[in-house]
Design an enzyme around this catalytic site. Structure first.
Site, PDB file in Angstrom:
ATOM      1  N   HIS A 248      20.368   4.785  33.440  1.00  0.00           N
ATOM      2  CA  HIS A 248      21.137   6.015  33.298  1.00  0.00           C
ATOM      3  C   HIS A 248      22.426   5.715  32.540  1.00  0.00           C
ATOM      4  CE1 HIS A 248      22.885   9.904  34.217  1.00  0.00           C
ATOM      5  NE2 HIS A 248      24.004   9.275  34.562  1.00  0.00           N
TER       6      HIS A 248
ATOM      7  N   THR B  38      -8.806  -0.049   1.428  1.00  0.00           N
ATOM      8  CA  THR B  38      -8.317   0.587   0.196  1.00  0.00           C
ATOM      9  C   THR B  38      -7.610   1.915   0.430  1.00  0.00           C
ATOM     10  OG1 THR B  38     -10.564   1.410  -0.102  1.00  0.00           O
ATOM     11  CG2 THR B  38      -9.956  -0.549  -1.357  1.00  0.00           C
TER      12      THR B  38
ATOM     13  N   GLY C  14       4.353  17.784   5.022  1.00  0.00           N
ATOM     14  CA  GLY C  14       5.069  19.012   4.675  1.00  0.00           C
ATOM     15  C   GLY C  14       6.350  19.173   5.468  1.00  0.00           C
TER      16      GLY C  14
ATOM     17  N   MET D 214      -5.064   8.958  10.166  1.00  0.00           N
ATOM     18  CA  MET D 214      -4.563   8.200   9.007  1.00  0.00           C
ATOM     19  C   MET D 214      -3.145   7.742   9.307  1.00  0.00           C
ATOM     20  SD  MET D 214      -6.058  10.237   5.741  1.00  0.00           S
ATOM     21  CE  MET D 214      -7.715   9.920   5.154  1.00  0.00           C
TER      22      MET D 214
ATOM     23  N   GLY E  97       0.995  23.496   3.313  1.00  0.00           N
ATOM     24  CA  GLY E  97       0.518  22.666   4.426  1.00  0.00           C
ATOM     25  C   GLY E  97       1.630  22.356   5.407  1.00  0.00           C
TER      26      GLY E  97
ATOM     27  N   ALA F  26      -0.466   4.220   9.870  1.00  0.00           N
ATOM     28  CA  ALA F  26      -0.280   2.816   9.520  1.00  0.00           C
ATOM     29  C   ALA F  26      -0.609   1.894  10.694  1.00  0.00           C
ATOM     30  CB  ALA F  26       1.159   2.598   9.068  1.00  0.00           C
TER      31      ALA F  26
ATOM     32  N   GLY G 138       0.792  -1.229   0.000  1.00  0.00           N
ATOM     33  CA  GLY G 138       0.000   0.000   0.000  1.00  0.00           C
ATOM     34  C   GLY G 138       0.823   1.275   0.000  1.00  0.00           C
TER      35      GLY G 138
HETATM   36  P1  FAD Z   1      -3.005   2.009   2.154  1.00  0.00           P
HETATM   37  O1  FAD Z   1      -1.663   1.820   2.706  1.00  0.00           O
HETATM   38  O2  FAD Z   1      -3.277   3.261   1.407  1.00  0.00           O
HETATM   39  O3  FAD Z   1      -3.263   0.770   1.208  1.00  0.00           O
HETATM   40  C1  FAD Z   1      -4.394   0.656   0.419  1.00  0.00           C
HETATM   41  C2  FAD Z   1      -4.106  -0.309  -0.709  1.00  0.00           C
HETATM   42  O4  FAD Z   1      -5.322  -0.647  -1.350  1.00  0.00           O
HETATM   43  C3  FAD Z   1      -3.195   0.234  -1.797  1.00  0.00           C
HETATM   44  O5  FAD Z   1      -2.152  -0.659  -2.047  1.00  0.00           O
HETATM   45  C4  FAD Z   1      -4.107   0.374  -3.013  1.00  0.00           C
HETATM   46  O6  FAD Z   1      -3.430   0.149  -4.242  1.00  0.00           O
HETATM   47  C5  FAD Z   1      -5.109  -0.729  -2.748  1.00  0.00           C
HETATM   48  N1  FAD Z   1      -6.417  -0.546  -3.404  1.00  0.00           N
HETATM   49  C6  FAD Z   1      -7.204   0.567  -3.376  1.00  0.00           C
HETATM   50  N2  FAD Z   1      -8.354   0.332  -4.038  1.00  0.00           N
HETATM   51  C7  FAD Z   1      -8.279  -0.949  -4.498  1.00  0.00           C
HETATM   52  C8  FAD Z   1      -9.157  -1.772  -5.235  1.00  0.00           C
HETATM   53  N3  FAD Z   1     -10.366  -1.369  -5.616  1.00  0.00           N
HETATM   54  N4  FAD Z   1      -8.737  -3.019  -5.546  1.00  0.00           N
HETATM   55  C9  FAD Z   1      -7.523  -3.471  -5.155  1.00  0.00           C
HETATM   56  N5  FAD Z   1      -6.665  -2.742  -4.431  1.00  0.00           N
HETATM   57  C10 FAD Z   1      -7.046  -1.505  -4.103  1.00  0.00           C
HETATM   58  N6  FAD Z   1       1.751   6.598   8.720  1.00  0.00           N
HETATM   59  C11 FAD Z   1       2.435   6.252   9.832  1.00  0.00           C
HETATM   60  O7  FAD Z   1       1.860   5.653  10.737  1.00  0.00           O
HETATM   61  N7  FAD Z   1       3.768   6.553   9.962  1.00  0.00           N
HETATM   62  C12 FAD Z   1       4.444   7.216   9.002  1.00  0.00           C
HETATM   63  O8  FAD Z   1       5.642   7.465   9.147  1.00  0.00           O
HETATM   64  C13 FAD Z   1       3.751   7.600   7.830  1.00  0.00           C
HETATM   65  N8  FAD Z   1       4.387   8.263   6.845  1.00  0.00           N
HETATM   66  C14 FAD Z   1       3.705   8.595   5.707  1.00  0.00           C
HETATM   67  C15 FAD Z   1       4.378   9.298   4.721  1.00  0.00           C
HETATM   68  C16 FAD Z   1       3.716   9.656   3.561  1.00  0.00           C
HETATM   69  C17 FAD Z   1       4.468  10.404   2.495  1.00  0.00           C
HETATM   70  C18 FAD Z   1       2.345   9.290   3.390  1.00  0.00           C
HETATM   71  C19 FAD Z   1       1.624   9.645   2.124  1.00  0.00           C
HETATM   72  C20 FAD Z   1       1.665   8.609   4.376  1.00  0.00           C
HETATM   73  C21 FAD Z   1       2.336   8.254   5.547  1.00  0.00           C
HETATM   74  N9  FAD Z   1       1.690   7.585   6.582  1.00  0.00           N
HETATM   75  C22 FAD Z   1       2.379   7.260   7.721  1.00  0.00           C
HETATM   76  C23 FAD Z   1       0.282   7.202   6.493  1.00  0.00           C
HETATM   77  C24 FAD Z   1       0.153   5.711   6.118  1.00  0.00           C
HETATM   78  O9  FAD Z   1       0.808   5.493   4.896  1.00  0.00           O
HETATM   79  C25 FAD Z   1      -1.300   5.306   6.018  1.00  0.00           C
HETATM   80  O10 FAD Z   1      -1.969   5.637   7.215  1.00  0.00           O
HETATM   81  C26 FAD Z   1      -1.435   3.812   5.780  1.00  0.00           C
HETATM   82  O11 FAD Z   1      -0.772   3.434   4.603  1.00  0.00           O
HETATM   83  C27 FAD Z   1      -2.899   3.400   5.703  1.00  0.00           C
HETATM   84  O12 FAD Z   1      -2.971   2.041   5.492  1.00  0.00           O
HETATM   85  P2  FAD Z   1      -4.214   1.377   4.750  1.00  0.00           P
HETATM   86  O13 FAD Z   1      -3.962  -0.093   4.793  1.00  0.00           O
HETATM   87  O14 FAD Z   1      -5.469   1.904   5.301  1.00  0.00           O
HETATM   88  O15 FAD Z   1      -4.151   1.910   3.241  1.00  0.00           O
HETATM   89  P1  NAI Z   2      -2.043  16.893   7.584  1.00  0.00           P
HETATM   90  O1  NAI Z   2      -3.497  16.823   7.833  1.00  0.00           O
HETATM   91  O2  NAI Z   2      -1.083  16.373   8.581  1.00  0.00           O
HETATM   92  O3  NAI Z   2      -1.608  18.413   7.344  1.00  0.00           O
HETATM   93  C1  NAI Z   2      -2.183  19.193   6.341  1.00  0.00           C
HETATM   94  C2  NAI Z   2      -1.900  20.650   6.669  1.00  0.00           C
HETATM   95  O4  NAI Z   2      -2.287  21.432   5.564  1.00  0.00           O
HETATM   96  C3  NAI Z   2      -2.667  21.152   7.881  1.00  0.00           C
HETATM   97  O5  NAI Z   2      -1.794  21.872   8.705  1.00  0.00           O
HETATM   98  C4  NAI Z   2      -3.743  22.045   7.263  1.00  0.00           C
HETATM   99  O6  NAI Z   2      -4.142  23.086   8.109  1.00  0.00           O
HETATM  100  C5  NAI Z   2      -3.014  22.556   6.038  1.00  0.00           C
HETATM  101  N1  NAI Z   2      -3.869  22.994   4.944  1.00  0.00           N
HETATM  102  C6  NAI Z   2      -5.020  22.426   4.500  1.00  0.00           C
HETATM  103  N2  NAI Z   2      -5.497  23.104   3.437  1.00  0.00           N
HETATM  104  C7  NAI Z   2      -4.628  24.117   3.197  1.00  0.00           C
HETATM  105  C8  NAI Z   2      -4.547  25.144   2.223  1.00  0.00           C
HETATM  106  N3  NAI Z   2      -5.460  25.264   1.274  1.00  0.00           N
HETATM  107  N4  NAI Z   2      -3.496  25.993   2.268  1.00  0.00           N
HETATM  108  C9  NAI Z   2      -2.531  25.882   3.225  1.00  0.00           C
HETATM  109  N5  NAI Z   2      -2.570  24.918   4.174  1.00  0.00           N
HETATM  110  C10 NAI Z   2      -3.587  24.043   4.149  1.00  0.00           C
HETATM  111  O7  NAI Z   2      -1.864  16.202   6.149  1.00  0.00           O
HETATM  112  P2  NAI Z   2      -0.563  15.722   5.390  1.00  0.00           P
HETATM  113  O8  NAI Z   2       0.657  16.337   5.933  1.00  0.00           O
HETATM  114  O9  NAI Z   2      -0.890  15.891   3.945  1.00  0.00           O
HETATM  115  O10 NAI Z   2      -0.536  14.182   5.740  1.00  0.00           O
HETATM  116  C11 NAI Z   2      -1.638  13.321   5.384  1.00  0.00           C
HETATM  117  C12 NAI Z   2      -1.767  12.187   6.341  1.00  0.00           C
HETATM  118  O11 NAI Z   2      -0.665  11.318   6.243  1.00  0.00           O
HETATM  119  C13 NAI Z   2      -1.853  12.677   7.764  1.00  0.00           C
HETATM  120  O12 NAI Z   2      -3.139  12.400   8.237  1.00  0.00           O
HETATM  121  C14 NAI Z   2      -0.850  11.899   8.522  1.00  0.00           C
HETATM  122  O13 NAI Z   2      -1.441  11.219   9.585  1.00  0.00           O
HETATM  123  C15 NAI Z   2      -0.288  10.882   7.533  1.00  0.00           C
HETATM  124  N6  NAI Z   2       1.171  10.917   7.648  1.00  0.00           N
HETATM  125  C16 NAI Z   2       1.741  10.473   8.806  1.00  0.00           C
HETATM  126  C17 NAI Z   2       3.089  10.541   8.992  1.00  0.00           C
HETATM  127  C18 NAI Z   2       3.652  10.091  10.282  1.00  0.00           C
HETATM  128  O14 NAI Z   2       2.947   9.458  11.051  1.00  0.00           O
HETATM  129  N7  NAI Z   2       4.913  10.377  10.575  1.00  0.00           N
HETATM  130  C19 NAI Z   2       3.982  11.066   7.968  1.00  0.00           C
HETATM  131  C20 NAI Z   2       3.282  11.553   6.813  1.00  0.00           C
HETATM  132  C21 NAI Z   2       1.939  11.444   6.674  1.00  0.00           C
END
Ligand code: FAD
Ligand code: NAI
Length: 467
Positions: free
Chosen positions: A446, A144, A186, A320, A181, A322, A40
C-alpha cells in the site's frame, strides 16, 4: 555449403528468440533475414516504435493538462515532431542492435537475404544483389511474421493513406485523421496523433470497439476515449477513398444499409488487421500446408506437415502478439532437443498501450457465457483506490472472473493507468491454477494500484473492503 542443426527464417520476436534458445541448448544455428535490420515487425515497425510514440505523446499531453494541476508550471508545451521521431528512431536502433549483439554472443550465424526452402533440409538465401547461397540444415523454423491486410477500394501509399508503418513516421500532425478499424493499432496510433493535435474519427465495421476483448471493458474504454476527443462511427464501413484532391474524401456507409456520408481527412490510417506473410518462401513446392486463412498449419508441437519444418508466431494461428511468438520460439527450440517445449495458450496476456491502458488475460465474460461456464465476477473501480485517487488517474476498473464451483481464476481484465504491468500477477496466478481467494489473501503493498486487483479478487466473494 554451410551446415546447421537449425536455420530460422525471420528474425522477429519469434525467430530471434527461437535462435537464441536453440543456441543455448547447444545447437548450431543460423538465421536468415530479408530486412537490413534484425527484430522483425515488432522492433522495426511495430511494438517498439509505437510505444516510443505513445510514451512521448503521453508526456506531451500530461505537460499540457496534468502538470499545471500539480502546480508544475512548464508553460504551453511545444512540439518538435522531428525530434520526437528521432527519439523513436534512436529507441528502435538500440533495440535492433541489441538483437545483433545477442546473435553474436550466442554464436548464431546471420545471413541477410530472402530465405526460400528448396528441398529437405535446404534453405536458399538470395541477397539484394541477386546472389544466392544454400544452407544445409537438420531443421527449419519459419518465423516470417505478418503483413498489413489490404482493404478493397483503399490504396495504401504510406504518405496520405497509410498503414501502421506510415503512421509511425508522419512528418506533420494531420488536422483530420480517419482511422479504419477500432482494433489495437487504430486506437494506439489514433491516440498518438490525437494527443499531438489531430481530430481523430474511427470507422469500425462492428458495433463495438476492440473485438475479442471483454465487452464491458470495451464499452468503458470507448466512453473514456470519447471523453478524450475520439469520434467513433461504429457499424460502418469505408467503401473507398478519393485521393484526387487536396484533402482525402473517405466514403463511409452503414453496414446495415442506408445513407452514406463522406468524411474529409488529411491522413487515412488503414488498421483492419494483419495477414500471415509467406511470400517467396517456396512453401507450395516444399509441400507445406496452409489453412484457409493463409496461415501455416502446425500441430501441438508447432511442426508443419513436413518433417523437419516448424512454424511459429504471426505466420501461424493464434493471437498476433510478440510474446506469443517468443514463447513458441522457446517451445520449438526445446522440443528439438527432446525437452517438453510448451506454450500455454490459455494464459497469454494482451495489452493496449493507450491511456488508460487495457489489459487482459484468459477468458472474457462473453466467452464463459458461450461455453456455458458458471462463474462469479469480482470488480473494483480505481475511483476507490487510494493511489489512483491521490494521483487523479481514477478512470477504469479491475474485473476478475472465477469459476463458481472451484473459485479458479479464468480471466482477468483491467482498464486503468499501468494496467499492462498489473495484469501479470493474474497471469502468474492463472499459470499456477490459482483461485480468486489466493489472490485475495496475498498481501499487496500500500498504496499501489495493484491493491485494486486484490480488492477485485475479494469482490468475487463479495467482501471487498474499500467499496
Ligand atoms: P515478425 O516480427 O513479423 O518478423 C518476421 C520477420 O521475418 C521480418 O523481419 C521479415 O522481414 C522476415 N522475413 C519474412 N519473410 C522472409 C523470408 N522469406 N526470408 C527472410 N526473412 C523473411 N505485439 C505485441 O505483443 N505488443 C505490442 O505492443 C505490439 N505492437 C504492435 C504495433 C504495430 C504497429 C504492429 C504492426 C504490430 C504490433 N504487435 C505488437 C504485433 C507484433 O509486432 C507481432 O506479433 C510480432 O512481431 C510477430 O513476431 P514474428 O516473429 O512472428 O514476426
Ligand atoms: P485488429 O484485428 O486488432 O483490429 C482490426 C479492426 O478493424 C477490428 O475491430 C475489425 O472489426 C475492424 N475492421 C476489419 N475490417 C474492417 C473494415 N472493412 N472496415 C472497418 N473496420 C474493419 O487489427 P489491427 O489493429 O490492425 O492490429 C493487427 C494485429 O497487430 C493485431 O492482431 C494485434 O494483436 C497486433 N497488435 C498488437 C498490439 C498490442 O499488443 N498492443 C499493438 C498493435 C498491434
Amino acid at each position: 555449403m554451410s551446415s546447421y542443426d537449425l536455420v530460422v527464417i525471420g528474425t522477429g520476436p519469434g525467430g530471434y528468440v527461437c535462435a537464441i534458445r536453440a543456441a543455448q541448448l547447444g545447437m548450431k544455428v543460423a538465421v536468415v533475414e530479408k530486412n537490413p535490420t534484425f527484430g522483425g515487425t515488432c522492433l522495426n515497425v511495430g511494438c517498439i516504435p509505437s510505444k516510443a510514440l505513445l510514451h512521448a505523446s503521453e508526456r506531451f499531453e500530461e505537460a499540457a493538462h496534468m502538470l499545471p494541476k500539480m502546480g508544475v508550471g512548464v508553460g504551453t508545451p511545444t512540439l518538435d515532431l522531428a525530434a520526437l521521431m528521432k527519439f523513436k528512431d534512436d529507441g528502435v536502433d538500440g533495440n535492433v542492435k541489441g538483437v545483433g549483439y545477442l546473435f553474436k554472443k550466442n554464436k548464431i550465424e546471420t545471413f541477410t537475404g530472402l530465405g526460400r526452402i528448396i528441398g529437405t533440409g535446404k534453405v536458399e538465401v538470395k541477397g539484394a544483389d541477386g546472389k544466392t547461397e544454400t544452407l544445409e540444415t537438420k531443421n527449419i523454423v519459419i518465423a516470417t511474421g505478418s503483413d498489413v491486410a489490404k482493404l478493397k477500394g483503399v490504396e495504401i501509399d504510406e504518405a496520405r493513406i497509410v498503414s501502421s508503418t506510415g503512421a509511425l513516421k508522419l512528418d506533420k500532425v494531420p488536422e483530420n485523421l480517419v482511422v479504419i478499424g477500432a482494433g489495437v493499432i487504430g486506437l494506439e496510433l489514433g491516440s498518438v496523433w490525437r494527443r499531438l493535435g489531430a481530430k481523430v474519427t474511427v470507422v469500425e465495421f462492428l458495433d463495438r470497439i476492440i473485438p475479442g476483448m471483454d465487452g464491458e471493458i470495451a464499452k468503458s474504454f470507448q466512453r473514456i476515449l470519447e471523453k478524450q476527443g475520439f469520434a467513433f462511427k461504429l457499424g460502418s464501413k469505408v467503401t473507398g477513398v478519393d485521393s484526387s484532391g487536396k484533402t482525402l474524401k473517405v466514403q463511409v456507409e452503414p453496414v446495415a444499409g442506408g445513407n452514406g456520408e463522406t468524411l474529409e481527412a488529411d491522413v487515412v490510417l488503414v488498421a483492419t488487421g494483419r495477414v500471415p506473410y509467406t511470400d517467396g518462401l517456396g512453401l507450395k513446392e516444399a509441400g507445406v500446408e496452409l489453412d484457409q486463412r493463409g496461415r501455416i498449419k502446425t500441430d501441438a508441437h508447432l511442426s508443419t506437415n513436413v518433417k523437419g519444418i516448424y512454424a511459429i508466431g504471426d505466420v501461424i494461428a493464434g493471437p498476433m502478439l510478440a510474446h506469443k511468438a517468443e514463447d513458441e520460439g522457446v517451445a520449438v527450440a526445446e522440443t528439438l532437443v527432446g525437452q517438453a517445449g510448451h506454450t500455454n495458450y490459455d494464459v497469454i496476456p494482451s495489452v493496449i498501450y493507450t491511456f488508460p491502458e487495457v489489459a487482459s488475460v484468459g477468458k472474457t465474460e462473453e466467452e464463459l457465457k458461450q461455453a456455458g461456464v458458471v462463474y462469479n465476477v469480482g470488480k473494483f473501480p480505481f475511483t476507490a483506490n487510494g493511489r489512483t485517487k491521490v494521483n487523479q488517474t481514477t478512470d477504469g476498473f479491475v474485473k476478475i472472473l472465477a469459476d463458481a464451483k472451484t473459485d479458479r481464476v479464468l480471466g482477468a481484465h483491467i482498464i486503468g493507468a499501468e494496467a499492462g504491468e498489473m495484469i501479470h500477477e493474474c497471469a502468474v496466478l492463472m499459470e499456477f491454477g490459482g483461485a480468486a481467494e489466493d489472490l485475495a489473501r496475498t498481501c499487496h503493498a500500500h498504496p499501489t494500484r495493484s491493491e485494486a486487483v486484490k480488492e477485485a479478487a475479494m469482490a468475487v466473494a463479495k467482501r471487498a473492503i474499500h467499496m
